[in-house]
Structures are given as C-alpha cells and as structure tokens.
Design an enzyme around this catalytic site. Structure first.
Site, mmCIF file in Angstrom:
data_model
loop_
_atom_site.group_PDB
_atom_site.id
_atom_site.type_symbol
_atom_site.label_atom_id
_atom_site.label_comp_id
_atom_site.label_asym_id
_atom_site.label_seq_id
_atom_site.Cartn_x
_atom_site.Cartn_y
_atom_site.Cartn_z
ATOM 1 N N CYS A 293 -25.701 45.760 2.130
ATOM 2 C CA CYS A 293 -25.337 44.270 2.715
ATOM 3 C C CYS A 293 -26.104 44.199 4.092
ATOM 4 O O CYS A 293 -26.500 43.171 4.464
ATOM 5 C CB CYS A 293 -24.028 43.771 2.740
ATOM 6 S SG CYS A 293 -23.133 45.232 3.666
ATOM 7 N N GLU B 257 -14.212 45.883 9.080
ATOM 8 C CA GLU B 257 -13.348 46.995 8.478
ATOM 9 C C GLU B 257 -13.590 48.111 9.460
ATOM 10 O O GLU B 257 -14.587 48.143 10.459
ATOM 11 C CB GLU B 257 -14.309 47.133 7.291
ATOM 12 C CG GLU B 257 -14.085 46.068 6.365
ATOM 13 C CD GLU B 257 -14.053 46.148 4.660
ATOM 14 O OE1 GLU B 257 -15.170 46.456 4.498
ATOM 15 O OE2 GLU B 257 -13.244 46.295 3.867
ATOM 16 N N LYS C 86 -21.096 34.531 11.831
ATOM 17 C CA LYS C 86 -21.641 33.463 10.992
ATOM 18 C C LYS C 86 -21.275 33.555 9.616
ATOM 19 O O LYS C 86 -19.995 34.020 9.363
ATOM 20 C CB LYS C 86 -23.047 33.305 11.321
ATOM 21 C CG LYS C 86 -23.248 32.945 12.965
ATOM 22 C CD LYS C 86 -24.924 33.278 13.338
ATOM 23 C CE LYS C 86 -25.778 32.363 13.095
ATOM 24 N NZ LYS C 86 -27.143 32.629 13.367
ATOM 25 N N ILE D 87 -22.997 50.114 -18.056
ATOM 26 C CA ILE D 87 -24.400 50.405 -18.464
ATOM 27 C C ILE D 87 -24.887 51.284 -17.387
ATOM 28 O O ILE D 87 -24.762 50.954 -16.313
ATOM 29 C CB ILE D 87 -25.202 49.021 -18.566
ATOM 30 C CG1 ILE D 87 -24.728 47.992 -19.334
ATOM 31 C CG2 ILE D 87 -26.827 49.427 -19.053
ATOM 32 C CD1 ILE D 87 -24.511 48.298 -20.941
ATOM 33 N N ASN E 61 -22.133 47.721 -4.878
ATOM 34 C CA ASN E 61 -22.931 48.843 -4.438
ATOM 35 C C ASN E 61 -22.441 49.909 -3.674
ATOM 36 O O ASN E 61 -23.172 51.081 -3.920
ATOM 37 C CB ASN E 61 -23.762 47.970 -3.408
ATOM 38 C CG ASN E 61 -23.007 47.575 -2.282
ATOM 39 O OD1 ASN E 61 -21.891 47.185 -2.356
ATOM 40 N ND2 ASN E 61 -23.634 47.269 -1.285
ATOM 41 N N GLU F 162 -16.174 40.330 4.042
ATOM 42 C CA GLU F 162 -17.219 41.197 4.324
ATOM 43 C C GLU F 162 -18.576 40.768 3.431
ATOM 44 O O GLU F 162 -18.660 41.092 2.137
ATOM 45 C CB GLU F 162 -17.081 42.738 3.980
ATOM 46 C CG GLU F 162 -16.251 43.361 4.972
ATOM 47 C CD GLU F 162 -16.900 43.512 6.067
ATOM 48 O OE1 GLU F 162 -17.990 43.258 6.470
ATOM 49 O OE2 GLU F 162 -16.095 44.143 7.250
HETATM 50 N N1 LIG Z 1 -20.556 42.932 4.239
HETATM 51 C C1 LIG Z 1 -20.225 43.904 3.330
HETATM 52 O O1 LIG Z 1 -19.653 44.623 3.965
HETATM 53 C C2 LIG Z 1 -20.879 44.074 2.187
HETATM 54 C C3 LIG Z 1 -20.941 45.284 1.359
HETATM 55 C C4 LIG Z 1 -21.530 45.237 0.178
HETATM 56 C C5 LIG Z 1 -22.074 44.143 -0.256
HETATM 57 N N2 LIG Z 1 -22.001 42.664 0.276
HETATM 58 C C6 LIG Z 1 -22.356 41.855 -0.522
HETATM 59 O O2 LIG Z 1 -21.987 41.535 -1.832
HETATM 60 C C7 LIG Z 1 -23.045 41.130 -2.733
HETATM 61 C C8 LIG Z 1 -23.461 41.816 -3.760
HETATM 62 O O3 LIG Z 1 -22.190 42.057 -4.544
HETATM 63 P P1 LIG Z 1 -21.689 41.185 -5.850
HETATM 64 O O4 LIG Z 1 -22.985 40.751 -6.664
HETATM 65 O O5 LIG Z 1 -20.794 42.330 -6.692
HETATM 66 O O6 LIG Z 1 -20.911 39.964 -5.262
HETATM 67 P P2 LIG Z 1 -20.215 38.790 -5.803
HETATM 68 O O7 LIG Z 1 -20.107 37.740 -4.666
HETATM 69 O O8 LIG Z 1 -20.757 38.413 -7.011
HETATM 70 O O9 LIG Z 1 -18.870 39.411 -6.377
HETATM 71 C C9 LIG Z 1 -17.775 40.274 -5.438
HETATM 72 C C10 LIG Z 1 -16.655 40.545 -6.051
HETATM 73 O O10 LIG Z 1 -15.984 39.261 -6.015
HETATM 74 C C11 LIG Z 1 -15.537 38.950 -7.252
HETATM 75 N N3 LIG Z 1 -15.307 37.443 -7.553
HETATM 76 C C12 LIG Z 1 -16.381 36.483 -8.064
HETATM 77 N N4 LIG Z 1 -15.862 35.320 -8.239
HETATM 78 C C13 LIG Z 1 -14.562 35.487 -7.585
HETATM 79 C C14 LIG Z 1 -13.419 34.333 -7.505
HETATM 80 N N5 LIG Z 1 -13.830 33.180 -7.666
HETATM 81 N N6 LIG Z 1 -12.212 34.932 -6.940
HETATM 82 C C15 LIG Z 1 -12.026 36.199 -6.519
HETATM 83 N N7 LIG Z 1 -13.059 37.061 -6.838
HETATM 84 C C16 LIG Z 1 -14.322 36.685 -7.360
HETATM 85 C C17 LIG Z 1 -16.525 39.564 -8.439
HETATM 86 O O11 LIG Z 1 -16.066 39.852 -9.584
HETATM 87 C C18 LIG Z 1 -16.544 40.845 -7.502
HETATM 88 O O12 LIG Z 1 -15.780 42.073 -7.659
HETATM 89 C C19 LIG Z 1 -24.388 40.786 -1.789
HETATM 90 O O13 LIG Z 1 -24.362 39.616 -1.209
HETATM 91 C C20 LIG Z 1 -24.072 41.790 -0.470
HETATM 92 O O14 LIG Z 1 -24.666 41.617 0.754
HETATM 93 C C21 LIG Z 1 -21.387 42.793 1.636
#
Ligand SMILES: NC(=O)c1ccc[n+]([C@@H]2O[C@H](COP(=O)([O-])OP(=O)(O)OC[C@H]3O[C@@H](n4cnc5c(N)ncnc54)[C@H](O)[C@@H]3O)[C@@H](O)[C@H]2O)c1
Length: 485
Positions: free
Chosen positions: A285, A459, A452, A29, A154, A251
């Site tokens: 993030c 990375e 934490k 979408i 994102n 991450e």
């Molecule tokens: N630290 C970083 O580098 C960084 C960068 C970007 C986003 N983030 C974090 O990501 C989050 C937002 O992204 P989101 O909503 O896509 O996150 P999410 O945790 O919902 O999903 C992340 C990924 O994990 C997969 N996933 C979900 N359940 C799983 C499982 N049980 N086993 C394996 N894979 C699984 C999802 O399909 C997706 O591809 C925020 O919390 C943000 O802070 C962190």
C-alpha cells in the site's frame, strides 16, 4: 493427498477450530502455479453469531487482568512465532505467492515484533492524576470492548498481528476476518495465541467475502472496526461504522511520491525505488509508485534502474533464490496488465518489463515507465502491482505541488544529500508515513498510516494504543458541594 497448506478447519472460534461446510466454498489458489491448494468456507450467519457472542462474553474478564499478565501471553506468542518462522513463512508464501526470501524476514517476523512490542507496553497503560487545588481528576485508560479486524491480501500474517496485538494488549477481544484471497495465515496466528495461553474467545478468525465483513461491521455489539483495504471499501466500512458510532482505523491505498534530487546518491536512490515498487511484486500500500526524478540525474538513474531490475529472479517462490514472485491472483495480474497497456497507449516510454512473464502462474515482469506525465492513468490510480512511473521535474517548489496533487496521502520519500532540503520537502508533503534516503521501512516502533483518502488513525507504536482504548476521567471533590438551590 491433502496439501500441507489446507487448514484443519475454516474458522477459529472460542479457542478451537470450527467448520461449517454450509458456507460458500472459497478456493485457495497458489499464485505461482494456479493450482488449488486448499478450500475454506465462508462464515454462515450462525458462525458470525458464534464468533461475536464468544468475543463479547470473553472480553470483560480479559480487561480485568493486569496489563502485565496480558502482555506475558502476547510475548509468549511472539516467541512461538519466531520459533516457527520457517513453517509460517512457507505458509505465507502459499497464501500470497510472495517469495520465501521475503516472507522469511518480513511476515511472521513483523507479526512477532507487534506481539512483543504491545506485550511489553501492556503493563504500562496508565492514566493521569490532574490536581485541581484540593480536588483532583484522575483518568483511566480503558478497553473499547469488542473489536473487528478486516484484512487485505498482501500481508495476511502481519495484518492479523498488527490489529490483534494492540487490541488484546488494551484488554479488548477481536473477531478477525482475513481477505478471502488469503485466508490461511490468520488461523495460525489464532492457534499460536491460544497455545501461548490466551483465554478462549478473545481472538477469533472467521472467513468470508465483503458481506461477512459487513455483517461484522454493522453488529451493535461491535465497538471498533480496523480495516486494511482499498479506498472504496474503506468508504463503505467507515460509513457503516459511523452509523453505529463505532471507533475506526482505516489503513487504505496510496499513490505515493518518491522524490529524487540531482544530488542524491544514485545507487541508494535506485535501491529505494526498487524497494518502493517491486517488493512483494508491488503489492504494498505504501509503495512510492510516482518516482519524480530531477532532470540532471534522470538518465543515470534510469540506466542503473534498468540494469538492477534486470537482475530480479522470477521463479518458484518457495525457492529462496527467487527474489520476485507472482501477482496474488489471476484477476490482479489482469488488472496490472491492463494498466501496463494504458501506460503504453497514453505515451509513456517503456524502459523494462511490460508484459506477463513467460512461465506458469500469475507473474508480471517488473515494469518501469519513463516520461510519465501527471495526467496519465498510471500516474493517478493505485495499480497494486510492479509498475513504476518515472516523472521528470525541475524545481523543488514544482515537485512538492505535483507530489501533493492526489486524493491519496499514505507515504512519501525524498532522496537528497542536502539534509535541510530533505526536511523542508518532507515537511510540506501531505503523507502519514515518510522516508528520507530510504523507502518502505515499517518497524513496529514507528506509527504507520495515511492522511487524506489513505486513511484514519495509525497502526503500530504507542499511537495504536490510543486507537484501541479510551480515556475515562473521574472528578473527585474533597469538600462540600455548592449548588444554586
Ligand atoms: N494502508 C495499509 O496499511 C494497507 C496495507 C495493505 C493493503 N492496503 C490496501 O488494500 C488494497 C488491496 O487489498 P484488497 O484488494 O484485499 O482490498 P479490498 O478493499 O478489496 O478488501 C479488503 C477487505 O475488506 C473486505 N470487504 C470488502 N467489502 C467489504 C464491506 N462492504 N464491508 C466489510 N468488509 C468488506 C474484504 O473481504 C477484504 O477482507 C489496496 O488498495 C492497498 O493499498 C492498505
């Protein structure tokens, strides 16, 4: 007519696009209009098997090539990404809704930086010689094997490259599963890598929800899992990987502090707070969403912040004049609006924004709350949207304790003109990626990651090499072997 964002097929396996419409359809979408622009299908067990067996089979020969040969392919892929930057940026904007003004400089560009940087490092991965008198030990840096990358929504191009580039540079193969919300861009990364000469089977992309991710993480052929996602998902994936004794990089999310002292340059501090809260509509993030402002500078800071935030241009993200895009999905928009209501209910003072924008798509106005206290929900939970909480403080000691009072530890920033204070404060903040008089810079040369609950491993930079390789040590005896019997 097919939308230009529709990929040739859902998956990229063994050097080619592969389709299997038996999987669950995943609609793509466009966040700026709410219209469906593409469909992909979640990987069936047969697709998962195809990707894993291909990646497993291709890895050994890749690891035997010299690092320079592997690096040349990555650097060629970086060049192709830069040549196609405009086309890739348009696709990133369709995938995420982020404004083209951002994607033109942040996404394929950052992906190309990672391919170029790790391509350059690949030829320099060596071991050590450790003298032991007449004997010696040597070490060899070896690939881990088959790596799984799982992405958040994102930064779909950047995440695909930040995981793929170091993995491939070290001689690993990868199966990458993008977020089901943004499935398009990683396919282009795979296509470009193969066009640059990557042998088939080394970088595969398959689509799907969490269950496809879980199938990859639990497969015994997988040696390492690198996840970008939320803390709850991270806990599940880390536990599943631990059961198979696999390497991990996590991450995860954050609720990072940005501390502004009275002596800071107000314009720069406001700029830092904007970059740390409203870039990518707040879906970053590392964002510094708890903005601690010392009382002497508070009203001046809030006045300039409200003025400059009022200059954000909401609109068609494909128009380069637009500087602020929609939330990635309707669901994410509703989550963010829910937090805004909580902020109002719990007594925070709304400075600007505070509602859905009156236009099509999933736009939430850039929102600033002042007089936020540490116990309010908006100061404790990751919102992942354009909601800035401004909190007051008096002393350095107090603000350090309050900044650290969180389960997260991804990033932290300090604005001050007193450089001894800047280093003293940063030295005491519990965070992995920090900034002084800046916020949210993420060059490939700098390690990136959290402490934490925000994660494990790093990375980018030379640190990432450690997380995609392992060291073998070899003791070499020159004389006779002494034994007890
Ligand atoms: N630290 C970083 O580098 C960084 C960068 C970007 C986003 N983030 C974090 O990501 C989050 C937002 O992204 P989101 O909503 O896509 O996150 P999410 O945790 O919902 O999903 C992340 C990924 O994990 C997969 N996933 C979900 N359940 C799983 C499982 N049980 N086993 C394996 N894979 C699984 C999802 O399909 C997706 O591809 C925020 O919390 C943000 O802070 C962190």
């Amino acid at each position: 007519m097919t939308h230009p964002a529709q990929p040739k097929a859902s998956h990229f396996i063994n050097g080619a696009y592969v389709e299997d419409t038996a999987g669950t359809p995943i609609p793509v979408i466009y966040a700026a209009t709410g219209e469906q622009i593409a469909t992909v299908y979640a990987a069936t067990p047969a697709i998962v098997e195809q990707a894993l067996s291909t990646a497993k089979a291709a890895q050994k020969a890749w690891a035997k090539m010299t690092g320079t040969e592997r690096g040349r392919i990555l650097r060629r892929a970086a060049d192709i990404m830069r040549e196609r930057n405009h086309e890739l940026s348009v696709l990133e904007t369709y995938d995420t809704g982020k404004p083209l003004q951002e994607t033109l400089v942040a996404d394929a560009t950052s992906g190309a930086d990672a391919l170029e940087y790790f391509g350059g490092l690949a030829g320099s991965l060596t071991g050590e010689h450790i003298p032991m008198g007449e004997d010696w030990v040597y070490t060899v840096r070896e690939a881990l094997g088959l790596c799984v990358g799982i992405g958040a929504w994102n930064y779909p191009t950047q995440i695909a490259c930040w995981k793929g580039a170091p993995a491939l540079a070290c001689g690993n193969s990868m199966v990458f599963k993008p977020s089901e919300t943004t499935p398009l861009c990683a396919l282009k990364v795979a296509e470009i890598l193969h066009e640059a000469g990557l042998p088939a089977g080394l970088y595969n992309v398959i689509q799907g929800m969490g269950e496809v991710g879980a199938a990859l993480v639990t497969d015994p052929r997988v040696d390492k899992v690198s996840l970008t996602g939320s803390v709850p998902t991270g806990k599940k994936v880390y536990a599943a990987a631990a059961a198979g004794m696999k390497h991990v990089t996590m991450e995860l999310g954050g609720k990072s502090p940005l501390i502004i002292f009275d002596d800071a340059d107000v314009e720069n501090a406001v700029g830092g707070a904007i970059n740390g809260n409203f870039y990518s509509s707040g879906q970053v993030c590392s964002n510094g969403t708890r903005v601690f402002v010392q009382k002497g500078i508070k009203e001046k800071f809030l006045a300039r912040l409200a003025e400059r935030t009022g200059a954000a241009v909401l609109g068609d993200p494909q128009d380069e004049a637009t500087s602020f895009g929609p939330m990635v999905t309707e669901n994410q928009m509703n989550i963010v609006l829910g937090y805004i209501e909580k902020g109002k209910e719990e007594g925070a003072r709304l400075i600007c924004g505070g509602k859905r924008a009156d236009m099509p798509g999933f736009f939430v106005e850039p929102t600033v709350f002042a007089d936020v206290t540490d116990d309010m929900t908006i100061a404790r939970e990751e919102i992942f949207g354009p909601v800035m909480s401004v909190l007051d403080f008096d002393t350095e000691e107090e603000v350090i304790a309050r900044a650290n009072d969180t389960e997260f530890g991804l990033s932290a920033g300090v604005f001050t003109n007193d450089f001894s204070r800047a280093h003293r404060v940063i030295g005491q903040l519990e965070a992995g990626s920090c900034f002084i008089n800046s916020y949210n810079d993420a060059p490939v040369e700098a390690p990136f990651g959290g402490v934490k609950a925000s994660g494990v491993g790093r990375e980018n930079s030379k640190e990432a090499i450690k997380h995609f390789s392992q060291v073998k040590s070899v003791y070499v005896r020159m004389g006779d072997v002494e034994a007890a019997f």
